[in-house]
Design an enzyme around this catalytic site. Structure first.
Site, PDB file in Angstrom:
ATOM      1  N   HIS A   1      32.645 -46.230 108.883  1.00  0.00           N
ATOM      2  CA  HIS A   1      33.144 -44.914 109.295  1.00  0.00           C
ATOM      3  C   HIS A   1      34.599 -44.705 108.890  1.00  0.00           C
ATOM      4  O   HIS A   1      35.085 -43.570 108.853  1.00  0.00           O
ATOM      5  CB  HIS A   1      32.938 -44.688 110.798  1.00  0.00           C
ATOM      6  CG  HIS A   1      33.919 -45.383 111.686  1.00  0.00           C
ATOM      7  ND1 HIS A   1      33.658 -46.598 112.297  1.00  0.00           N
ATOM      8  CD2 HIS A   1      35.170 -45.030 112.091  1.00  0.00           C
ATOM      9  CE1 HIS A   1      34.696 -46.953 113.033  1.00  0.00           C
ATOM     10  NE2 HIS A   1      35.625 -46.022 112.929  1.00  0.00           N
TER      11      HIS A   1
ATOM     12  N   ASP B   1      27.552 -50.040 110.562  1.00  0.00           N
ATOM     13  CA  ASP B   1      28.931 -49.555 110.413  1.00  0.00           C
ATOM     14  C   ASP B   1      29.813 -50.677 109.852  1.00  0.00           C
ATOM     15  O   ASP B   1      30.625 -51.273 110.555  1.00  0.00           O
ATOM     16  CB  ASP B   1      29.455 -49.075 111.769  1.00  0.00           C
ATOM     17  CG  ASP B   1      30.774 -48.326 111.660  1.00  0.00           C
ATOM     18  OD1 ASP B   1      31.185 -48.007 110.525  1.00  0.00           O
ATOM     19  OD2 ASP B   1      31.397 -48.068 112.708  1.00  0.00           O
TER      20      ASP B   1
ATOM     21  N   SER C   1      39.743 -49.239 114.725  1.00  0.00           N
ATOM     22  CA  SER C   1      38.474 -49.174 114.009  1.00  0.00           C
ATOM     23  C   SER C   1      38.522 -50.004 112.732  1.00  0.00           C
ATOM     24  O   SER C   1      39.492 -49.960 111.978  1.00  0.00           O
ATOM     25  CB  SER C   1      38.140 -47.727 113.649  1.00  0.00           C
ATOM     26  OG  SER C   1      37.726 -47.007 114.775  1.00  0.00           O
TER      27      SER C   1
END
Length: 364
Positions: free
Chosen positions: A152, A212, A310
Site C-alpha cells: 500500500h 500487503d 507503514s
C-alpha cells in the site's frame, strides 16, 4: 504440467550438453551462477527458479542461452541413454552479517531508538506534488540491493512518486546530513529506487489488505557498516515455527506519536502477539477478514505502530539475531487503542514469491 515437460524436453534438445561454464559437479553440490550467486547443482525438476523461466510465455532464445550458462554437470540415470543436465539453482540466503545489533542498548515503550540499534530500518521518501519531498513509509533492508515494504506504500497513492530510500536517519527535521558522535562522523545514506514490485495479488480496494507486501530494488548496492546492515529473513523452519501468541515483538519506525504528529527520530516499541481468531473477531465489526498470511500484534493502550510506520519491520530476536517477521500493514484509526491490535503481513508466507522476484525477474 504437460506444457512444462514439453518445454524442458525442448530446452534439453536445444542446449548442447557439452556447453558448460567449466563446472562438472554432482547433484546437490554447491555451485555459483555466472552472476556470482551461490546455489546448488540440481536437476530442472528440483529448481523452481528454472521451472518458472521455462513456463514464462515470453521464453526465448535468450533464455535458452542463459540456462546454458547455468549448466554445472550431468546426472546419469539407469535405463536412460542421455544424462540429465544439472543446473546451478540459485538459493537466496541471509547475509552472514544479517540481524546483528552491533551497537546500543535498546530503549523500549515508544522511546527513541539509539543509533545502530536497528540498522536495517529504512525510511521511504516521496515526491507528493508541488516539489515537496517527504517521508511517508518505512521498510527493511534484506540484502545489498533489496528493501521490503508494504504494497500500500507504493500502490494506494498513484500520484506519489517514490524517489529514494534512506538509511541511518537520525533526525528528519535536521538539515544536516551528518552528525558527530564520539569523534565519529555518521551520515545519512540515500539510495535511488530502480524498480518497485508490489505483490501481484494485492488489491488496494480490499479493506482486509491481504498480500500487503512489496519489494524495492535499489539502483546500487548498499555498503554495510555498523549503522546500515540487513535484517535476517525467516528461512529457518525453526524460526517460522516459533509461537506467536504472547511472544514479544519489536516494531520500529518514524510514525505518529501520542500527540498525532510524525516523529522526527526513529522510535520502537515492544508488543505481544495475539490469537488469530481473537483478532479476527475484533475486526469483524469492520467487515475485515484476516488470512493466515497476516499477523495480529499489539492492542496495548498507548503502544502501537502508527501512520507513517507503514511498511516498517515487525521483528523478533532469536538466538542473538534479529529476524523480519512481519510488515506493518494497518490498524485502528487511533493508534494504540486498547484491544485493537495492529495487522502485519506475515513475511514467512511470501519467501517463495520474494525469491522469484529477486532472481527470475532479473532475467525475463
Amino acid at each position: 504440467m504437460r506444457w512444462l515437460v514439453c518445454l524442458i524436453v525442448s530446452w534439453c534438445s536445444l542446449v548442447p550438453l557439452g556447453a558448460t561454464v567449466g563446472q562438472s559437479l554432482n547433484s546437490g553440490d554447491p555451485c555459483q551462477t555466472p552472476s556470482g550467486t551461490a546455489g546448488t547443482c540440481e536437476p530442472v525438476k528440483n529448481c523452481s527458479y528454472v521451472r518458472k523461466i521455462l513456463k514464462s510465455p515470453d521464453f526465448s532464445h535468450y533464455d535458452t542461452t542463459y540456462l546454458d550458462t547455468l549448466k554445472c554437470g550431468d546426472l546419469m540415470v539407469p535405463m536412460r541413454k542421455k544424462p540429465i543436465p544439472l543446473l546451478c539453482c540459485p538459493k537466496f540466503s541471509n547475509s552472514p552479517t544479517c540481524g546483528a545489533q552491533q551497537l546500543a542498548d535498546r530503549i523500549y515503550f515508544g522511546e527513541e531508538t539509539e543509533r545502530g540499534a536497528h540498522p536495517w530500518a529504512a525510511l521511504l521518501f516521496y515526491n507528493v506534488g508541488r516539489n515537496r519531498t517527504v517521508p511517508k513509509c518505512g521498510g527493511a533492508l534484506i540484502s545489498e540491493r533489496y528493501v521490503i515494504t508494504a504494497a500500500h506504500c507504493t500502490v494506494d497513492k498513484p500520484n506519489w512518486k517514490l524517489l529514494y530510500v534512506r538509511f541511518n536517519e537520525f533526525n528528519t527535521s535536521s538539515a544536516d546530513n551528518c552528525t558527530t558522535e564520539n569523534d565519529e562522523v555518521i551520515c545519512r545514506e540515500d539510495y535511488a529506487v530502480e524498480s518497485i514490485v508490489p505483490h501481484p495479488e494485492y488489491d488496494m480496494h480490499n479493506i482486509s489488505r491481504p498480500n500487503d507486501i512489496c519489494i524495492l530494488r535499489l539502483a546500487s548496492d548498499v555498503t554495510f557498516n555498523d549503522y546500515v546492515r540487513p535484517i535476517c529473513l525467516p528461512f529457518d523452519p525453526d524460526v517460522q515455527q516459533l509461537p506467536i501468541v504472547d511472544e514479544i515483538f519489536t516494531v520500529t519506525g518514524w510514525g505518529e506519536t501520542e500527540d498525532r504528529r510524525p516523529s522526527d527520530t526513529q522510535k520502537h516499541v515492544e508488543l505481544p502477539g495475539l490469537e488469530h481468531e481473537a483478532c479476527n473477531s475484533v475486526y469483524a465489526v469492520a467487515n475485515v477478514t484476516l488470512s493466515d498470511k497476516q499477523l495480529c500484534i499489539g492492542g496495548l493502550n498507548g503502544s502501537d505502530s502508527c501512520r507513517g510506520d507503514s511498511g516498517g519491520p515487525l521483528m523478533r530476536e532469536v538466538r542473538g539475531g534479529w529476524f523480519l517477521i512481519g510488515v506493518v500493514s494497518f490498524g485502528a484509526r487511533f493508534c494504540g487503542t486498547q484491544n485493537l491490535p495492529g495487522v502485519y503481513t506475515n513475511v514467512a508466507k511470501y519467501l517463495d514469491w520474494m525469491e522469484t522476484v529477486m532472481f527470475v525477474e532479473r532475467y525475463l
